[in-house]
Design a protein around this motif. Structure first.
Motif, mmCIF file in Angstrom:
data_model
loop_
_atom_site.group_PDB
_atom_site.id
_atom_site.type_symbol
_atom_site.label_atom_id
_atom_site.label_comp_id
_atom_site.label_asym_id
_atom_site.label_seq_id
_atom_site.Cartn_x
_atom_site.Cartn_y
_atom_site.Cartn_z
ATOM 1 N N THR A 36 -7.070 -9.475 -6.840
ATOM 2 C CA THR A 36 -7.235 -8.507 -5.760
ATOM 3 C C THR A 36 -6.367 -8.885 -4.563
ATOM 4 N N ASP A 37 -6.384 -8.023 -3.557
ATOM 5 C CA ASP A 37 -5.588 -8.297 -2.355
ATOM 6 C C ASP A 37 -6.193 -9.388 -1.484
ATOM 7 N N MET A 96 -3.658 -6.489 -6.807
ATOM 8 C CA MET A 96 -2.496 -6.695 -5.943
ATOM 9 C C MET A 96 -1.453 -7.591 -6.604
ATOM 10 N N GLY A 97 -1.893 -8.358 -7.614
ATOM 11 C CA GLY A 97 -0.970 -9.276 -8.251
ATOM 12 C C GLY A 97 -1.561 -9.859 -9.515
ATOM 13 N N ALA A 98 -0.801 -10.792 -10.103
ATOM 14 C CA ALA A 98 -1.220 -11.394 -11.366
ATOM 15 C C ALA A 98 -0.727 -12.837 -11.440
ATOM 16 N N LEU A 99 -1.345 -13.572 -12.346
ATOM 17 C CA LEU A 99 -0.950 -14.943 -12.632
ATOM 18 C C LEU A 99 -0.736 -15.070 -14.125
ATOM 19 N N ILE A 100 0.424 -15.572 -14.525
ATOM 20 C CA ILE A 100 0.663 -15.943 -15.916
ATOM 21 C C ILE A 100 0.375 -17.432 -16.009
ATOM 22 N N TYR A 101 -0.454 -17.810 -16.988
ATOM 23 C CA TYR A 101 -0.810 -19.225 -17.124
ATOM 24 C C TYR A 101 -0.911 -19.633 -18.583
#
Length: 124
Positions: A36-37, A96-101
């Protein structure tokens, strides 16, 4: 808004040189989590975090979805890792965004993605 840039994480760069990360086909397993933001994630994030992650909805669940079909290539001097596109067909999400892990290497972070604006889907 706390996600302010898209970037490869600093820890990933170090781990790649140390042989911890293996993006090649048949290497490690990866996931994409949505945020989220209010999330505070950026290039200094060392591993997956639940803080600010989008809540469970439809086919989106905590820790995100698996990224599959990875391929690697070069375009000039730029290294590229590509995955099969993800779809969320039944989720209602504002992200609002993402994480690649890396889900097989202690959830170590790879990249933070800033969508620039909140992206919303309603039941897919």
């Amino acid at each position: 808004m706390a996600i302010t840039t898209s970037a490869i994480t600093s820890s990933f760069k170090r781990q790649l040189l140390g042989g911890v990360q293996n993006i090649a086909s048949g290497g490690n397993a990866f996931k994409l989590a949505l945020y989220t933001d209010t999330a505070v994630i950026g290039p200094s994030l060392a591993s997956y975090t639940t803080t600010g992650e989008v809540g469970n909805s439809g086919d989106y669940a905590a820790k995100g979805k698996s990224l599959v079909g990875q391929t690697t290539s070069l375009s000039g001097t730029t290294a590229i890792a590509d995955f099969t596109d993800l779809s969320y067909l039944t989720a209602t999400i504002s992200a609002m965004g993402a994480l690649i892990y890396n889900s097989t290497a202690a959830n170590k972070s790879i990249a933070v993605l800033d969508f620039s604006t909140v992206k919303t889907s309603t039941a897919g």
